[in-house]
Design an enzyme around this catalytic site. Structure first.
Site, mmCIF file in Angstrom:
data_model
loop_
_atom_site.group_PDB
_atom_site.id
_atom_site.type_symbol
_atom_site.label_atom_id
_atom_site.label_comp_id
_atom_site.label_asym_id
_atom_site.label_seq_id
_atom_site.Cartn_x
_atom_site.Cartn_y
_atom_site.Cartn_z
ATOM 1 N N CYS A 1 0.811 -1.357 0.129
ATOM 2 C CA CYS A 1 0.049 0.122 -0.074
ATOM 3 C C CYS A 1 1.157 1.272 0.136
ATOM 4 O O CYS A 1 0.517 2.495 -0.945
ATOM 5 C CB CYS A 1 -0.927 -0.324 1.094
ATOM 6 S SG CYS A 1 -0.537 -0.064 2.600
ATOM 7 N N HIS B 1 -2.876 5.956 4.764
ATOM 8 C CA HIS B 1 -1.156 6.289 5.202
ATOM 9 C C HIS B 1 -0.904 7.600 4.988
ATOM 10 O O HIS B 1 -1.062 8.110 3.585
ATOM 11 C CB HIS B 1 -0.367 5.305 4.148
ATOM 12 C CG HIS B 1 -0.488 3.562 5.059
ATOM 13 N ND1 HIS B 1 -1.208 4.170 6.358
ATOM 14 C CD2 HIS B 1 -0.041 2.751 4.190
ATOM 15 C CE1 HIS B 1 -0.969 2.370 5.970
ATOM 16 N NE2 HIS B 1 -0.410 1.951 4.763
#
Length: 347
Positions: free
Chosen positions: A130, A250
């Site tokens: 990711c 994130h």
């Protein structure tokens, strides 16, 4: 996308599996039939997709008979055991684990960066890590125009990247600490490691297990995957990965050095503003920059805080944020499936 395809989602009850289903529904992917698969423990659960109820089945080799595309997000051991079985039965596998990412026979794909690599698949396509995905989406336009020689990244990663249990641990710890109770960490930073640390009101500089060279596996994934996706074995990449008490989204502080110097910040901004999959949020005068809380539920990668290094003419700093469950996992997987259809690679 007029044809209808037979689709399986492996790990359908997990955080990423749930996002995959939501994304397939939102994108109206042309599904002729759908199988929802999971471990024996989760089998029997009922999930609603496009108004129809589906009973989750235990994933076995035979589950993939007649399946054309299988989206996997059930852990590396499941992928290693069942992905080859799915391929034997005619399915193309898009795998969201680290099981096949560095296999030279398996394309590692972010459609905005290296969609053409899909043409080289042998049945399995790997979805990158990711934190790697969001970074390369932002860096690829710069690499194409100015070249790229060095990348240094520090990540500030959400707890959802460690799964639903980690989210619950963070919430419970937060509640307990606010009530003056002691906490006993059990999951983070890594469930299977020797020690566990409080994530609430904390920052943990460990994601995944430490390797012999002092880097964690997460850091090595970012470094190696970036080189593979960009087809740049010589690219200098260094990563430090940190877990923060953020549920989803994130964030990354990224420093790059380009091969060609001289590009202005405005030129970099204009380039990124017109790049696929990127949303520019960069207005320091009005305190506009990407926030993890704003990116949740959005497919794009958000970039801001772009500035030139004060000592190097070819050095640039930027802040990159994305929903790790979407672009970092589910959306990138569905996007790969859409690319397979677009390139006529799904029979």
């Amino acid at each position: 996308m007029s044809n209808q395809f037979h689709v399986a989602v492996v790990g359908a009850t997990g955080a990423v599996g749930q996002q995959m289903l939501k994304t397939l529904e939102e994108r109206d992917f042309p599904i002729g039939s759908l199988k929802l698969l999971s471990s024996k423990r989760s089998a029997g659960k009922v999930i609603t997709f496009k108004g129809q109820e589906y009973t989750v089945e235990e994933a076995t080799s035979e589950s993939f008979e007649g399946v054309q595309i299988a989206l996997f997000s059930a852990g590396g051991s499941v992928s290693k055991a069942l992905a080859p079985e799915a391929v034997k039965r005619g399915a193309i596998v898009v795998d969201n684990t680290s099981a096949f990412r560095m296999d030279p026979e398996v394309p590692l794909v972010v459609p905005e960066v290296n969609e053409e690599d899909l043409k080289e698949h042998n049945g399995i396509i790997a979805n990158p890590n990711c934190s790697t995905i969001q970074m390369v989406v932002a860096l690829e336009p710069l690499r194409q125009k100015y070249g790229l020689s060095k990348v240094i990244v520090s990540t500030y990663q959400a707890v959802s990247g460690a799964g639903l249990e980690a989210i619950e641990e963070m919430k419970q710890q937060t509640k307990d600490i606010l009530e003056g109770k002691d906490v006993t960490p059990e999951i983070l930073p890594v469930g299977g490691d020797k020690k566990h640390y409080q994530i609430a009101f904390n920052a943990i500089p460990q994601i995944d297990l430490f390797q012999d060279n002092g880097y964690t596996f997460e850091e090595m994934k970012m470094m190696n995957e970036t080189k593979k996706i960009m087809h740049m074995a010589e690219l200098e990449v260094a990563a430090t990965c940190v877990r923060l008490p953020v549920e989803t989204g994130h964030s990354e502080s990224v420093y790059i050095e380009t091969e060609k110097g001289g590009a202005t910040v405005q030129q970099v901004k204009e380039l990124l503003e017109n790049s696929p999959g990127v949303t520019l949020q960069d207005d320091p005068a009005n305190q506009e920059y990407p926030l993890a809380s704003d990116c949740v539920g959005k497919n794009d990668v958000f970039v801001g805080r772009i500035r030139k290094d004060l000592d190097r003419d070819n050095g640039y700093h930027m802040w990159i944020v994305s929903d790790n469950l979407l672009k970092g996992a589910a959306w990138n997987s569905v996007q790969i499936a859409e690319s397979l259809v677009k390139l006529n690679l799904l029979k």
